[in-house]
Scaffold this motif. Structure first.
Motif, short mmCIF file in Angstrom:
data_model
loop_
_atom_site.label_atom_id
_atom_site.label_comp_id
_atom_site.label_asym_id
_atom_site.label_seq_id
_atom_site.Cartn_x
_atom_site.Cartn_y
_atom_site.Cartn_z
N VAL A 3 0.87 -1.18 0.00
CA VAL A 3 0.00 0.00 0.00
C VAL A 3 0.91 1.22 0.00
O VAL A 3 1.79 1.36 0.84
N MET A 4 0.70 2.11 -0.99
CA MET A 4 1.56 3.28 -1.15
C MET A 4 0.72 4.51 -1.44
O MET A 4 -0.38 4.41 -1.98
N GLY A 54 -1.28 9.93 -10.13
CA GLY A 54 -1.02 8.51 -10.00
C GLY A 54 0.43 8.17 -9.78
O GLY A 54 0.81 7.00 -9.79
N HIS A 55 1.30 9.17 -9.55
CA HIS A 55 2.72 8.94 -9.31
C HIS A 55 2.92 8.57 -7.85
O HIS A 55 2.38 9.23 -6.96
N VAL A 56 3.73 7.57 -7.58
CA VAL A 56 4.04 7.18 -6.21
C VAL A 56 4.79 8.33 -5.54
O VAL A 56 5.70 8.92 -6.11
N VAL A 57 4.39 8.63 -4.31
CA VAL A 57 5.01 9.72 -3.56
C VAL A 57 5.98 9.12 -2.56
O VAL A 57 5.57 8.41 -1.63
N ALA A 83 2.19 1.44 -14.69
CA ALA A 83 3.29 2.04 -15.45
C ALA A 83 3.45 3.52 -15.10
O ALA A 83 4.57 4.00 -14.93
N VAL A 84 2.36 4.22 -14.97
CA VAL A 84 2.41 5.65 -14.62
C VAL A 84 3.02 5.83 -13.24
O VAL A 84 3.78 6.76 -12.99
N GLY A 85 2.72 4.92 -12.31
CA GLY A 85 3.16 5.05 -10.93
C GLY A 85 4.65 4.87 -10.70
O GLY A 85 5.19 5.34 -9.71
N ALA A 132 -1.99 9.19 -23.86
CA ALA A 132 -1.76 8.10 -22.91
C ALA A 132 -0.27 7.80 -22.78
O ALA A 132 0.25 7.68 -21.67
N CYS A 133 0.42 7.71 -23.90
CA CYS A 133 1.87 7.45 -23.86
C CYS A 133 2.62 8.63 -23.24
O CYS A 133 3.58 8.43 -22.49
N ALA A 134 2.18 9.84 -23.51
CA ALA A 134 2.79 11.03 -22.90
C ALA A 134 2.62 11.00 -21.38
O ALA A 134 3.53 11.37 -20.63
N THR A 135 1.49 10.51 -20.92
CA THR A 135 1.25 10.38 -19.48
C THR A 135 2.22 9.39 -18.86
O THR A 135 2.81 9.64 -17.80
N VAL A 136 2.43 8.25 -19.52
CA VAL A 136 3.38 7.25 -19.03
C VAL A 136 4.79 7.82 -18.98
O VAL A 136 5.55 7.58 -18.05
N LEU A 137 5.14 8.61 -19.99
CA LEU A 137 6.47 9.21 -20.06
C LEU A 137 6.60 10.47 -19.19
O LEU A 137 7.68 11.04 -19.09
N ARG A 138 5.47 10.91 -18.62
CA ARG A 138 5.39 12.12 -17.79
C ARG A 138 5.77 13.37 -18.57
O ARG A 138 6.42 14.27 -18.07
#
Length: 200
Positions: A65-66, A72-75, A134-136, A167-173
């Motif tokens: 749990v994070m 959606g990025h892990v902090v 993947a986004v996280g 969507a791909c831009a989101t994954v690549l941030r």
């Protein structure tokens, strides 16, 4: 280290073997480890390898749990010496907690996502658990390698599909305003490289 995320488990052993034979890097085949063993793994163990090879399915496993921010990025907890994720930080805005894999505990130097163009693409489907996982992942450098498509028009269709580009831009941030730059002068068409054609 480097995290390599593959589409299916069948490719795990091939990549592991190639990396072990062709380099001096230490390699962990995370995707082939039993789920019960992965749950007991620590992020520190994974971070101790030069390359960790896994799949999108293993990446989306609910092992820890994070805290994640609104994107959606892990902090990560930035206190010195801490290995825990922070559950609240006033500087990052609204947060929630979600279950993610042990790989999300690590801040990677680079993450390489392998995907396909077309209907079987994983990263163009922004409503899935694989996409969210993947986004996280946190990494200094992020890239997507698209496997060669059987259909000649798949790359052109991808370039014309704003939803898939975003969507791909989101994954690549990549910030949403710059998503249109995803396919352009900074992308590499390996067909042209392999055929000796001049790059644009």
């Amino acid at each position: 280290g480097t995290l390599l995320v593959l589409m299916d488990a069948a490719a795990l052993d091939v990549w592991e073997l190639a990396l072990r034979e062709k380099s001096a890097w230490s390699v962990l085949n995370h995707g082939s480890v039993a789920a019960s063993v992965r749950k007991r793994m620590s992020g520190c163990k994974c971070a101790g390898y030069d390359v960790v090879v896994t799949t999108y399915d293993a990446l989306k496993a609910k092992e820890r749990v994070m805290a994640v921010d609104v994107q959606g990025h892990v902090v990560a907890d930035e206190r010195e010496g801490s290995q825990w994720m922070s559950s609240r930080n006033n500087d990052t805005g609204s947060q929630q907690t979600v279950s993610l894999s042990v790989l999300h505990e690590v801040s990677w130097f680079r993450v390489i996502f392998v995907d396909c163009l077309g209907r079987i693409s994983i990263l163009s489907k922004s409503h899935t658990a694989r996409f969210a996982a993947a986004v996280g992942i946190n990494a200094t450098t992020r890239c997507i390698l698209f496997k060669e498509s059987d259909t000649v028009r798949e790359l052109e269709k991808f370039k014309e599909n704003v939803k898939h580009i975003r969507a791909c831009a989101t994954v690549l941030r990549i910030p949403e305003g710059n998503a249109s730059n995803l396919v352009g002068p900074l992308s590499i068409d390996f067909h042209k490289v392999n055929q000796g054609e001049p790059m644009e």
